[in-house]
Write an enzyme that holds these catalytic residues in place. Sequence first.
Site, PDB file in Angstrom:
ATOM      1  N   GLY A  45       0.817  -1.217   0.000  1.00  0.00           N
ATOM      2  CA  GLY A  45       0.000   0.000   0.000  1.00  0.00           C
ATOM      3  C   GLY A  45       0.845   1.258   0.000  1.00  0.00           C
ATOM      4  N   CYS A  46       1.921   1.241   0.761  1.00  0.00           N
ATOM      5  CA  CYS A  46       2.782   2.425   0.871  1.00  0.00           C
ATOM      6  C   CYS A  46       3.540   2.675  -0.426  1.00  0.00           C
ATOM      7  CB  CYS A  46       3.750   2.271   2.036  1.00  0.00           C
ATOM      8  SG  CYS A  46       2.879   2.104   3.599  1.00  0.00           S
ATOM      9  N   THR A  47       3.905   1.614  -1.107  1.00  0.00           N
ATOM     10  CA  THR A  47       4.580   1.748  -2.399  1.00  0.00           C
ATOM     11  C   THR A  47       3.608   2.361  -3.409  1.00  0.00           C
ATOM     12  OG1 THR A  47       6.033  -0.105  -1.900  1.00  0.00           O
ATOM     13  CG2 THR A  47       5.804   0.492  -4.217  1.00  0.00           C
ATOM     14  N   ALA A  50       3.212   6.088  -2.513  1.00  0.00           N
ATOM     15  CA  ALA A  50       4.402   6.868  -2.898  1.00  0.00           C
ATOM     16  C   ALA A  50       4.458   7.051  -4.411  1.00  0.00           C
ATOM     17  CB  ALA A  50       5.667   6.167  -2.401  1.00  0.00           C
TER      18      ALA A  50
END
Length: 151
Positions: A45-47, A50
Amino acid sequence: YVQLSQGDVLPSFNLKDQEGRVVNSSKFKNKPVVLYFYPADESPGCTKEACAFRDSYDKFRKAGAEVIGISADTPESHKAFAKKYRLPFTLLTDEGNKLRKDWGIPGDFFGSLPGRQTYVIDKKGVVRLVFNNQFQPEKHAMETLKVLESM
């Protein structure tokens, strides 16, 4: 702690960037800034989040805004993450999630996961948007752009 809400003035803070340099929040005076808190470098999710900020980065620049990602990962981890995904913006290290706790950012899954929360701060240092959405990480870039373009 103080829950940072819409209409509040951005509190002062110092955090290290991916180069290990200390960045003071006063650096963002006189320009809008998007501060997005995310759980961890390299998680799916964070990738996605970003990369959504990366892919819209030109629009943020056009709006005169600075984009800053913040998690508890080390500067070294941030540096590798930024390089791998060609992230053109600064990543800051919130050691021990101290700033996250100070600002009262809610955790997810009964507090087992740091929350995914984004702030838009105007050039006077006032919070214009607080957006929290754990499950649609790419929505953070879209929602913040809408607010920036309306300021």
